[in-house]
Design a protein around this motif. Sequence first.
Motif, PDB file in Angstrom:
ATOM      1  N   LEU A 170       4.278  32.434  93.003  1.00  0.00           N
ATOM      2  CA  LEU A 170       3.467  31.679  92.125  1.00  0.00           C
ATOM      3  C   LEU A 170       3.628  30.256  92.343  1.00  0.00           C
TER       4      LEU A 170
ATOM      5  N   ILE B 114      -6.199  35.401  88.138  1.00  0.00           N
ATOM      6  CA  ILE B 114      -5.717  34.393  86.795  1.00  0.00           C
ATOM      7  C   ILE B 114      -6.241  33.178  86.464  1.00  0.00           C
TER       8      ILE B 114
ATOM      9  N   THR C 230       6.093  26.881  83.617  1.00  0.00           N
ATOM     10  CA  THR C 230       6.232  27.578  84.733  1.00  0.00           C
ATOM     11  C   THR C 230       7.948  27.672  84.696  1.00  0.00           C
TER      12      THR C 230
ATOM     13  N   ALA D 124       8.446  32.857  88.477  1.00  0.00           N
ATOM     14  CA  ALA D 124       8.245  33.187  89.843  1.00  0.00           C
ATOM     15  C   ALA D 124       9.935  33.100  90.389  1.00  0.00           C
TER      16      ALA D 124
ATOM     17  N   SER E 131       8.687  26.675  97.076  1.00  0.00           N
ATOM     18  CA  SER E 131       8.300  26.830  95.781  1.00  0.00           C
ATOM     19  C   SER E 131       8.392  25.212  95.223  1.00  0.00           C
TER      20      SER E 131
ATOM     21  N   ALA F 125       3.662  31.180  84.427  1.00  0.00           N
ATOM     22  CA  ALA F 125       4.331  31.463  85.271  1.00  0.00           C
ATOM     23  C   ALA F 125       5.782  31.745  85.441  1.00  0.00           C
TER      24      ALA F 125
ATOM     25  N   TRP G 132      -1.605  29.830  96.605  1.00  0.00           N
ATOM     26  CA  TRP G 132      -0.959  29.598  95.275  1.00  0.00           C
ATOM     27  C   TRP G 132      -0.992  28.355  94.604  1.00  0.00           C
TER      28      TRP G 132
ATOM     29  N   CYS H  58      -5.482  34.729  92.640  1.00  0.00           N
ATOM     30  CA  CYS H  58      -5.554  33.281  92.081  1.00  0.00           C
ATOM     31  C   CYS H  58      -6.950  33.298  91.140  1.00  0.00           C
TER      32      CYS H  58
ATOM     33  N   MET I 267       1.903  40.097  89.777  1.00  0.00           N
ATOM     34  CA  MET I 267       1.160  39.627  91.241  1.00  0.00           C
ATOM     35  C   MET I 267       1.121  40.788  92.092  1.00  0.00           C
TER      36      MET I 267
ATOM     37  N   TYR J 221      -1.063  26.798  84.832  1.00  0.00           N
ATOM     38  CA  TYR J 221      -0.241  27.220  84.034  1.00  0.00           C
ATOM     39  C   TYR J 221       0.339  26.210  83.085  1.00  0.00           C
TER      40      TYR J 221
ATOM     41  N   VAL K 245       2.416  35.577  83.644  1.00  0.00           N
ATOM     42  CA  VAL K 245       2.190  36.088  85.273  1.00  0.00           C
ATOM     43  C   VAL K 245       3.353  35.968  85.758  1.00  0.00           C
TER      44      VAL K 245
END
Length: 223
Positions: free
Chosen positions: A139, A96, A156, A28, A203, A26, A146, A93, A62, A153, A134
Amino acid sequence: MIGQDMMRVCDLISSRRQVGVRTIVAIAGPPASGKSTLADNVVQSLNAHQSSAVPLATLVPMDGYHLDNRVLETRSLLDKKGTPETFDGVGFCKAIRGLQSTRHESFHPKFDRQMDLAIAGAIAVHPETPTIVVEGNYLLMDSDPWRTLADVYAATVFVSPTLEELKSRLQRRWIKHGFDPKSALQRATTNDLPNAELVIRESRKADLTLNQNYTEFRMRYAF
């Protein structure tokens, strides 16, 4: 800096590569953070020395899961496009998580920024492709749906310049789309920048955080 960041992400992916299952990564960050460019460069780098026709990595953004403008209009959300509720988060989601399986080819939508709509089935994922990157704003959000992908993952990454830099980039983005500077700044500050603040605030911590002025490399566990 982009080249150095790309190398750091590629090194992280290499250190977290899964055996026997797909490696799903991921990337993000808030809007205009540079995550899309970084993700694209990472995938290109991973595929640069492949020896077969099967890609070693595929990018699944996304943004392809934006709700259609007509749906947003019926829900009075068109002027808030880009916020979490303007995406098919549950569908994203589910898709993925489904990429963990390598038994068959799968197809995913891609967002066309010029046409301002998602194109169904525009991204093909070969069943033998071992790595999926992704990319998207939400994310790593610590809220449903999410966070249901936290265990999917393998690695990240979070990209986050300063808010002032994001504000400048967002204004330039809207100018590029035909807005005058004043209108572009209004679009940036009334919708995009609050989204950016939400992403930064809500996040989860990433394995690798890339900032405007420095890069922090923090691993959750040893290689």
